[in-house]
Design an enzyme around this catalytic site. Structure first.
Site, PDB file in Angstrom:
ATOM      1  N   HIS A   1      49.821  34.662  41.306  1.00 54.06           N
ATOM      2  CA  HIS A   1      49.200  35.759  40.549  1.00 54.06           C
ATOM      3  C   HIS A   1      49.918  37.103  40.653  1.00 54.06           C
ATOM      4  O   HIS A   1      49.280  38.160  40.806  1.00 54.06           O
ATOM      5  CB  HIS A   1      47.738  35.917  40.990  1.00 54.06           C
ATOM      6  CG  HIS A   1      46.847  34.769  40.583  1.00 54.06           C
ATOM      7  ND1 HIS A   1      47.152  33.903  39.553  1.00 54.06           N
ATOM      8  CD2 HIS A   1      45.641  34.345  41.077  1.00 54.06           C
ATOM      9  CE1 HIS A   1      46.187  33.009  39.432  1.00 54.06           C
ATOM     10  NE2 HIS A   1      45.266  33.254  40.343  1.00 54.06           N
TER      11      HIS A   1
ATOM     12  N   HIS B   1      40.987  36.589  34.748  1.00 59.65           N
ATOM     13  CA  HIS B   1      40.489  35.774  35.850  1.00 59.65           C
ATOM     14  C   HIS B   1      38.983  35.955  36.102  1.00 59.65           C
ATOM     15  O   HIS B   1      38.545  36.032  37.258  1.00 59.65           O
ATOM     16  CB  HIS B   1      41.285  36.087  37.117  1.00 59.65           C
ATOM     17  CG  HIS B   1      41.406  34.950  38.079  1.00 59.65           C
ATOM     18  ND1 HIS B   1      40.322  34.378  38.705  1.00 59.65           N
ATOM     19  CD2 HIS B   1      42.483  34.262  38.518  1.00 59.65           C
ATOM     20  CE1 HIS B   1      40.742  33.406  39.498  1.00 59.65           C
ATOM     21  NE2 HIS B   1      42.045  33.306  39.402  1.00 59.65           N
TER      22      HIS B   1
ATOM     23  N   GLU C   1      41.175  29.947  32.796  1.00 62.71           N
ATOM     24  CA  GLU C   1      42.288  30.897  32.655  1.00 62.71           C
ATOM     25  C   GLU C   1      43.299  30.341  31.661  1.00 62.71           C
ATOM     26  O   GLU C   1      44.013  29.394  31.964  1.00 62.71           O
ATOM     27  CB  GLU C   1      42.974  31.098  34.009  1.00 62.71           C
ATOM     28  CG  GLU C   1      42.043  31.507  35.126  1.00 62.71           C
ATOM     29  CD  GLU C   1      42.592  31.131  36.510  1.00 62.71           C
ATOM     30  OE1 GLU C   1      43.771  31.374  36.788  1.00 62.71           O
ATOM     31  OE2 GLU C   1      41.828  30.578  37.312  1.00 62.71           O
TER      32      GLU C   1
END
Ligand code: GLA
Length: 379
Positions: A133, A207, A344
């Site tokens: 991420h 997210h 996602e």
């Protein structure tokens, strides 16, 4: 004289009617309020987008995080259906990416390494042996510049962030724009745009952790999920895709027909063991056909139905397996094991190191442009 009075009365009635109409039309609103100060003293505001039905989405300038999202159940009751915190410091110190914009690279990159034109780039290794991420200070932890736009059809928040060359190890100055738009169809459109001055990789996503029951500590195992994908990406034990595209047929990963999260999650399946549940990327059908419905989630108790539309090739369905009852929820409880799920939309994990996966490379002069829509109805 009487005639003139009558005419004046008529005129004032018409103008009253017009004002009313105008008021009805501009029922979209954005409220701005102070949310908190970061550890290093930066001010963070919260913007609440409202449509005329009653849907409300709150977003903060820190991480572009959706902190609250009120959607109606089948009785018309609006409740918050996303996991998050009530204060900024929890987002800064302990958030598992609740509601945030993820970048530059959503999901994992093996050992935090990739090469472009023979140059190797090294990223933070922040998830076991891998990069996750966007690194230590990804787009979920930066302050975005925010502009508001409201008209009679929508309320938008335009977030901008200039990520510097070599920030978190990624090459190129990347100008990023994320536009959140709330419409009167109870949909939140998330539009991502970016350009670079040097060849780089980009994979942006959102997210949010949903719990459509609005009981934010309750597990999500009875939510019914569909994912329009004939195959998914099996992973190694560090959650990096092996490169294989595996048919979902006859596996716990088949969500082509609506199925409860809990139906197969306890099956003996190496992939479920590796993910401690679902934490995989599905290879979406109808790739290259633009924006289409890719997934849905339905809570039979509240009647809330979430549909996800996207132009992306993949979707990470994560069943909240890292939640363990330690984080405090907004409604006074704890975020228990699997009390939220994420859908996602994105490119496949570790794409920079897998030539067979669709490319995530962005060149100077090209525009990164993608869209995902979260649409709420009830049944
Ligand atoms: C993604 C990952 C998960 C987990 C969450 C955040 O969904 O795939 O493994 O890291 O983010 O906790």
């Amino acid at each position: 004289m009487k005639k003139i009075y009558f005419l004046l009365l008529l005129l004032s009635l018409i103008s009253c009617e017009n004002t009313k109409k105008k008021e009805n039309m501009s029922l979209f609103k954005i409220n701005k309020e102070f949310f908190g100060k970061t550890n290093d003293g930066a001010i963070v505001d919260q913007y609440t987008l409202k449509n005329s039905n009653g849907m409300e989405v709150s977003i903060i300038s820190y991480g572009g995080i959706i902190t609250s999202w009120k959607a109606k159940d089948r009785n018309g009751d609006y409740k918050d259906i996303v996991l998050g915190f009530t204060n900024l410091s929890d987002y800064e110190t302990s958030s598992p990416y609740f509601g945030a914009i993820i970048g530059r690279y959503g999901n994992r990159i093996r050992e935090g390494k990739f090469s472009l034109d023979g140059v190797e780039y090294n990223l933070a290794v922040n998830n076991g042996e891998n990069h996750l991420h966007g690194g230590l200070k990804g787009f979920d932890k930066v302050i975005w510049d925010v502009k508001e736009e409201v008209n009679d059809k929508l309320a938008s928040l335009i977030l901008r962030y200039n990520s510097m060359d070599m920030e978190e190890g990624y090459p190129g100055n990347l100008d990023v724009k994320v536009t959140y738009t709330l419409t009167n169809d109870d949909e939140l459109r998330v539009r991502y745009e970016a350009d670079t001055d040097k060849k780089t990789v980009v994979n942006l996503t959102q997210h949010s952790y949903f719990n459509l029951s609005a009981g934010l500590s309750r597990d999500i195992l009875s939510h019914q999920i569909t994912i329009d994908a004939d195959s998914y990406l099996p992973v190694d034990k560090t959650l990096i895709p092996t490169g294989e595209l595996r048919d979902v047929e006859g596996t716990p990963f088949d969500f082509r027909e609506s199925k409860r999260v809990g139906d197969d999650i306890y099956d003996k399946d190496t992939q479920l063991t590796f993910g401690n549940g679902y934490d995989h990327c599905w290879v979406l059908n109808k790739q290259g056909e633009g924006i289409r419905i890719v997934a849905s989630a339905y809570d039979p108790v509240s009647g809330r139905l979430l549909e996800v539309y996207s132009d992306q090739p993949g979707i990470q369905f994560y069943s909240g397996n890292f939640l363990d009852g330690t984080l405090e929820s907004k409604d006074g409880g704890k975020y228990e094991f699997r009390s939220g799920f994420c859908l996602e939309t994105q490119h496949y994990p570790n794409s920079p190191n897998q030539e067979s996966f669709p490319s995530v490379t962005l060149n100077p002069g090209e525009k990164y442009e993608t869209e995902t829509i979260f649409r709420f109805t009830t049944r």
